[in-house]
Enzyme design. Structure first.
Site, PDB file in Angstrom:
ATOM      1  NE  ARG A   1     -22.216  -5.653   3.209  1.00 29.28           N
ATOM      2  CZ  ARG A   1     -20.670  -5.882   2.641  1.00 29.28           C
ATOM      3  NH1 ARG A   1     -19.794  -5.080   3.877  1.00 29.28           N
ATOM      4  NH2 ARG A   1     -20.394  -6.370   1.888  1.00 29.28           N
TER       5      ARG A   1
ATOM      6  CD  GLU B   1     -19.775  -4.855   7.888  1.00 31.14           C
ATOM      7  OE1 GLU B   1     -18.429  -4.055   6.838  1.00 31.14           O
ATOM      8  OE2 GLU B   1     -19.521  -6.215   7.260  1.00 31.14           O
TER       9      GLU B   1
ATOM     10  CE  LYS C   1      -4.639   1.321   1.782  1.00 30.56           C
ATOM     11  NZ  LYS C   1      -5.415   1.189   3.259  1.00 30.56           N
TER      12      LYS C   1
END
Length: 616
Positions: free
Chosen positions: A393, A365, A278
């Protein structure tokens, strides 16, 4: 500076390049991306890490006929640049400009609209199944990060794909990060085995022991293969029915090209493990990928400001983070839970001060809510910090695992209402509608920072499920009391006394309602509770005013205004009511203040709507 990139308008132009030109293209694309995002802000470090992979995919696959499905979309700016949108990158995430995520309406190269994680494998599998049914022969590739791989939906899709014998390539873009550092057993598994150091050491040791004598070569090879099958990460994915390949360096373009060229010839489910970094190529982002995940405008030379100057308004997220730490010192039963949003939900300080009571469950979640329910069963008081859009979700778990059992789980719901640049995939436009219909659950909406702190305290003390929903950014800069005191359950308060018109305002809409009320000489009630609704206050307002107005930063349909209408009907009260809120369509990305004004939810819009409705 971008002479080669300037010749690329579509992937077809890219495919006409010589392979030897691709590293130069990657360098120019990286320079362009740094310059572009520094001017507009947006997702940054993840995009820097996906440049070579994006080039390789568009170079080898016949896009858009072949389908590329990106997960989440944090890494798709290079994809946008190479697919005809380079000249519009200066409009990124602005009203009328490019969306921050893949969007089907924006380009034929955006094959699937995303924003939430872990959908790419399932969507790509559907496309691959359709290609098989129609005999089109098109290739389908899903690109998913190691953070998104922690979600159950990704494994559901893997499980399904491995049993379908469909031609599908899943690429795991493994950078050991989501937004925060990754957590969980899968991350530890990949980290330990991906490096191959243990395997390489064992192989070297076996060669020294066995030597290279011809009689032993076959035995050495057999031992090596058995060892590899035991300790390489391919084992997990092969059990799902995939042919595992990798890991390979995701920044090595020649290796990427060669590997993908070979994978294209294979039939059935394929899984390619690609390792990237990243922020690759921009040292500041490499060194701090969390800070550079999503950025505002910055200087490419100097990077992000070293720190905030201070003195600014505290955000609602900061108010929650401070309250969480204060509350944890008062009640040792408090547990903090986040589904991979430590920074975004304001829990960095809490993790440092209470590490044994902090749980990051990854991008999961549904599990976060059921995990909290389990803790509540054992006498703990869990606080689930979650964005409104992500709580969608886990709706079944909220009802089935928490509300039905009436467990004291508290939901601190951030990013309620419009969120601006991230657009409709991240807007918290529906939570009042989907929360208020759940039995046992109380729902609170603060109008300022201090009310937010007191509501968090009130909800935490409640012996049952509770939710406090608050917007992104700062409030009206109300003085925040250090002391905490519970608010009377289901009781609102009149903020301004006026005549004829009574405005029932919820949460973030109290302040613009007060501003509009000055011009209208209207009464304004801060309703505070969406559930239980203050029916006594509502009756009093209806008895003493000619007209009622409800205002909420939520979809009008089924929201707080609907609750007011239901209460009036139940009480047999007949008064003209104007409902104001978010319209029945998805509000696109842009500046939040501008979007609210377009929805008629600023002070001027509220006044205009009231005057028009009641002919004032």
């Amino acid at each position: 500076m971008t002479a080669l990139l300037d010749t690329i308008q579509t992937p077809a132009d890219l495919r006409r390049l010589d392979r030897k030109q691709l590293p130069q293209l990657a360098e120019e694309l990286r320079d362009f991306l740094v310059e572009s995002v520094s001017r507009t802000g947006g997702h940054f470090a993840s995009n820097l890490g996906s440049i070579e992979l994006t080039i390789a995919l568009h170079y080898l696959y016949n896009t858009p006929e072949d389908r590329l499905v990106w997960d989440v979309g944090h890494q798709t700016y290079p994809h946008k640049i190479l697919t005809g949108r380079r000249e519009r990158m200066g409009t990124m995430r602005q009203k009328g400009g490019l969306a921050g995520f893949p969007k089907r309406e924006e380009s034929e190269y955006d094959t699937f609209g995303v924003g939430h994680s872990s959908t790419s494998i399932g969507a790509a599998l559907g496309m691959a199944a359709a290609a098989k049914l129609t005999g089109s022969g098109r290739r389908v590739v899903a690109v998913i990060g190691d953070g998104a791989m922690t979600a159950g939906q990704a494994f559901e899709a893997l499980n399904n794909a491995g049993a379908m014998d469909t031609d599908l390539l899943v690429i795991l873009n493994d950078n050991d990060m989501s937004i925060s550092p990754n957590v969980g057993a899968l991350n530890h598994y990949l980290t330990k085995l991906m490096s191959g150091r243990f395997y390489a050491t064992m192989k070297e040791g076996s060669n020294k022991v066995l030597g290279i004598a011809p009689p032993l070569q076959k035995l050495a090879h057999k031992a090596e293969e058995q060892l590899k099958s035991l300790i390489t990460p391919g084992t997990l994915f092969e059990e799902f029915g995939f042919n595992y390949l990798g890991p390979i360096d995701g920044h090595d373009l020649p290796t990427l090209i060669d590997t993908l060229s070979n994978v294209k010839k294979l039939k059935g489910p394929q899984f390619l493990h690609v390792v990237t970094r990243k922020g690759h190529g921009y040292k500041l982002a490499e060194n701090d990928p969390i800070a550079y995940h999503g950025v505002s405008r910055f200087s490419p030379q100097d990077g992000l400001p070293a720190g905030k100057t201070g003195g600014g308004k505290p955000t609602y997220t900061q108010v929650f983070g401070d309250w969480l730490c204060d509350m944890a010192t008062l009640d040792e039963r408090l547990i903090g839970i986040t589904p991979a949003m430590r920074e975004g939900s304001g829990m960095v300080r809490f993790e440092k001060e209470h590490p044994t009571r902090y749980f990051d469950v990854g991008i999961a979640e549904q599990h976060a809510v059921t995990f909290a329910a389990g803790l509540a069963c054992e006498g703990r008081k869990p606080v689930v910090a979650i964005y409104s859009t992500f709580l969608q979700r886990a709706y079944d778990q909220l009802i089935h695992d928490v509300a039905i059992q009436n467990l004291p789980v508290m939901f601190a719901i951030d990013r309620a209402g419009l969120v601006g640049a991230d657009g409709p995939t991240h807007a918290g436009a529906f939570d009042l509608s989907y929360l208020r219909c759940i039995p046992n659950l109380i729902v609170l909406a603060p109008s300022d920072e201090n009310e937010c702190r007191q509501m968090l305290y009130t909800a935490f003390l409640h012996d049952g499920p509770s939710a406090v929903r608050y917007p992104r950014g700062s409030g009206p800069n109300a003085a925040i009391e250090t002391d905490m005191h519970p608010l009377p359950l289901g009781r609102g308060v009149v903020r301004r006394q006026g005549k004829r018109i009574a405005i029932c305002a919820f949460g973030s809409m109290v302040q613009p309602a007060l501003a509009a009320a000055e011009a209208l000489d209207a009464t304004v009630a801060d309703m505070r509770f969406v559930k239980p609704l203050d029916r006594e206050l509502l009756r009093s307002l209806a008895d003493s005013h000619d007209w009622l107005v409800t205002i909420e930063e939520n979809e009008i349909m089924g929201g707080a205004g609907s609750a007011v209408l239901e209460a009036l009907a139940e009480a047999g009260i007949d008064r003209p009511v104007l409902q104001l809120g978010l319209p029945d369509h998805f509000v696109e990305h842009g500046d939040p203040a501008l979007l609210l004004a377009e929805c008629g939810l600023d002070a001027a819009g509220i006044e205009r709507s009231i005057r028009a409705r009641f002919a004032l």
